[in-house]
Design an enzyme around this catalytic site. Structure first.
Site, mmCIF file in Angstrom:
data_model
loop_
_atom_site.group_PDB
_atom_site.id
_atom_site.type_symbol
_atom_site.label_atom_id
_atom_site.label_comp_id
_atom_site.label_asym_id
_atom_site.label_seq_id
_atom_site.Cartn_x
_atom_site.Cartn_y
_atom_site.Cartn_z
ATOM 1 N N SER A 8 -47.553 2.464 -17.713
ATOM 2 C CA SER A 8 -47.093 1.127 -17.389
ATOM 3 C C SER A 8 -47.894 0.190 -18.275
ATOM 4 C CB SER A 8 -47.377 0.860 -15.911
ATOM 5 O OG SER A 8 -46.768 -0.333 -15.501
ATOM 6 N N ARG A 40 -57.103 5.962 -5.713
ATOM 7 C CA ARG A 40 -56.144 5.106 -5.004
ATOM 8 C C ARG A 40 -55.935 5.632 -3.590
ATOM 9 N NH1 ARG A 40 -51.799 3.566 -9.843
ATOM 10 N NH2 ARG A 40 -53.454 2.915 -11.285
ATOM 11 N N ARG A 55 -48.836 12.396 -6.922
ATOM 12 C CA ARG A 55 -49.423 11.200 -6.306
ATOM 13 C C ARG A 55 -50.704 11.601 -5.595
ATOM 14 N NH1 ARG A 55 -46.983 6.451 -5.516
ATOM 15 N NH2 ARG A 55 -44.965 7.377 -6.016
ATOM 16 N N GLU A 68 -42.498 7.793 -13.707
ATOM 17 C CA GLU A 68 -43.404 6.916 -14.442
ATOM 18 C C GLU A 68 -44.655 7.663 -14.900
ATOM 19 O OE1 GLU A 68 -44.667 3.580 -12.109
ATOM 20 O OE2 GLU A 68 -46.427 3.248 -13.373
ATOM 21 N N ARG A 85 -50.236 13.227 -14.699
ATOM 22 C CA ARG A 85 -48.774 13.264 -14.806
ATOM 23 C C ARG A 85 -48.332 13.848 -16.137
ATOM 24 N NH1 ARG A 85 -46.268 8.095 -11.392
ATOM 25 N NH2 ARG A 85 -47.193 8.757 -9.413
#
Length: 443
Positions: free
Chosen positions: A368, A278, A293, A365, A407
RNA sequence: GGAUGGGUGGCCGAGUGGUUUAAGGCAGCGGUCUUGAAAACCGCCGAGGGUGCAAGCCCUCCGUGAGUUCGAAUCUCACCCCAUCCGCCA
């Protein structure tokens, strides 16, 4: 496939109306506008329906011309066989050509316009998605586990990792730039053990089939799972026009593109552990410390292709599969139902799972899980044939992280840390860690 | 990267400019026959779109896109993909 003039090539082989079904909008314009209003978008049905009417008129005119041409060609063919005169038919057919070129072009333009307009609109939200525009409007549906009481100040994952000498951001920056991490020794193995553990759970206990998929995909796949046209800037594109996947949802879901599956084949449940890439274009300055991130991370993804009647149940089931990972790791989490403003472009309804990070003192988070209903299926032409053998309808597709490996590693470090900076290995990961019980600084 | 051969319906496969309006076969579905089944026989058997109250009628699709032609699965060009061989490589 050519780029440059590629504005619409990813629609090329797809049925005429993908994304939103224009027939549905025709039948219920007000409902559609209300649905878009929940996404804070202005009424769209007016211009769409005008365009649709023009497009259909153009299609009719084009088809009439084609029909006439076919008649003439057939007459000429028959006449030639008998040696009859064809001058007048040929003259008419020749005259028709210029007209047809104009009609073809007009029809194609209106088609493309309507597709572009429809492709840019987000999915319709489920009725029970709460209104709201920010995180605070998300609704907590569930809270599992107990936050551990620390008798010392809990550290953040990067403090722990660096103190252990097993997490190296400087060298990663040297070779790749910011937002990359090098893990050493036990932490590298911990990442591997986590991925392995999750995959085993989903394949052996949850009925998912493991797949190993391309991490580089073409533009049509990117459109199918709605990374395009709106989110091009969030991903990396290769020099030959392919894209690095931001999630395995892209290749796994697109496996059923253009398929008509027998109803008996549903649900299709697939899982993969992949690297995800990403650009994090819109998040400069956010979460810059540590490995929360990253431009590259690993994730175990769950994808279900379900019968429309079953997708609600499948969504719950999938969310439970993700939760089972966190429960096995004994990490406190909560399940959030995302509000309208937080729900992604392609989703009708999304559950986020957030884990408690004691070092950071925040819920973050880690998964999802979304039901996209028929939104992606329409974009990619994924359908099923009903048991009656006749009806063909779009499937529903769902995707969820089961869960993000990077994560999860952070969550293990922060939740299992000890006063001396060492980290206990959760029971379920010990087999994958060769029996190691505690991660300590190596001498 | 080079060479050669290929891409036709769920599958196999015929088709080198006009009765292809895609033959034929397999699989599948329905029926006849049968106590039942098999066999045999008969019929059905792709998707998308336009139009219409409907029955229906029409248009498009033979890897993709452009072109030639009154007319293209068929001819021309470019590209994509697959197979095999060579080179390179894990």
């Amino acid at each position: 496939m050519r780029r440059g003039k590629s504005s619409c090539f990813f629609f090329a082989r797809r049925p005429l109306f993908v994304m939103h079904d224009i027939k549905t909008i025709r039948a219920g314009a007000a409902a559609f506008d209300a649905a878009m209003a929940r996404r804070c978008l202005p009424d769209a049905s007016g211009p769409l329906l005008t365009l649709d009417a023009e497009r259909r008129a153009a299609a009719t005119a084009q088809q009439d011309a084609q029909s006439r041409r076919n008649v003439l060609a057939r007459e000429i063919g028959q006449a030639k066989r008998t040696g009859a005169d064809t001058v007048s038919q040929e003259a008419e057919a020749t005259a028709l050509r210029g007209e047809m070129e104009r009609l073809d072009r007009r029809s194609a333009e209106l088609d493309a316009e309507l597709r572009t307009a429809l492709g840019a609109l987000p999915n319709v939200l489920d009725a029970d998605v709460p209104d709201g525009t920010e995180e605070a409007d998300n609704r907590e549906l569930k809270n599992w586990g107990t936050k551990r009481a620390f008798e010392f100040p809990a550290r953040q994952h990067f403090e722990l990792g660096e103190a252990l000498g097993l997490m190296d951001f400087e060298r990663a920056a040297k070779i790749a730039g910011s937002r990359f991490t090098i893990l050493h020794g036990a932490l590298a193995r911990l990442e591997r053990a986590l991925g392995q553990f999750m995959l085993d759970m989903h394949t052996l206990r949850h009925g998912y089939t493991e797949v190993s998929v391309p991490a580089l995909v073409n533009e049509a796949a990117f459109f199918g799972t709605n990374q395009l046209p709106k989110f091009a800037a969030d991903s990396f594109r290769t020099t030959d026009g392919r894209w690095l996947i931001p999630t395995a949802e892209v290749p796994i879901t697109n496996m059923v593109a253009d398929d008509i599956l027998p109803e008996a084949a549903l649900p299709v449940r697939r899982t993969a552990l992949t690297e995800c890439f990403r650009s994090e274009a819109g998040s400069a300055g956010r979460d810059t410390r540590g490995m929360l991130r990253q431009h590259q991370f690993r994730k175990v993804e769950l994808v279900s292709v379900a019968h429309p009647d079953q997708s609600d149940a499948e969504h719950e089931r999938m969310t439970r599969c993700a939760e089972a990972v966190l429960e096995a790791l004994e990490i406190p989490y909560r399940r959030m139902l995302l509000c309208a403003g937080d729900t992604g472009f392609g989703a009708a309804r999304t559950h986020d799972l957030e884990v408690w990070l004691p070092g950071q003192g925040m819920w973050r988070e880690i998964s999802s899980c979304s039901n996209t209903r028929a939104f992606q299926a329409r974009r990619m032409g994924a359908r099923f044939r009903a048991a009656d053998g006749k009806t063909v309808a779009h499937v529903h597709t769902l995707n969820g992280s089961g869960v993000a490996v990077g994560r999860a590693l952070i969550a293990v470090l922060e939740n299992y840390q000890q006063a001396d900076g060492s980290v206990r290995v959760p029971e379920v990961l010990r087999p994958g860690m060769g029996g190691m019980e505690v991660i300590r600084r190596s001498a």
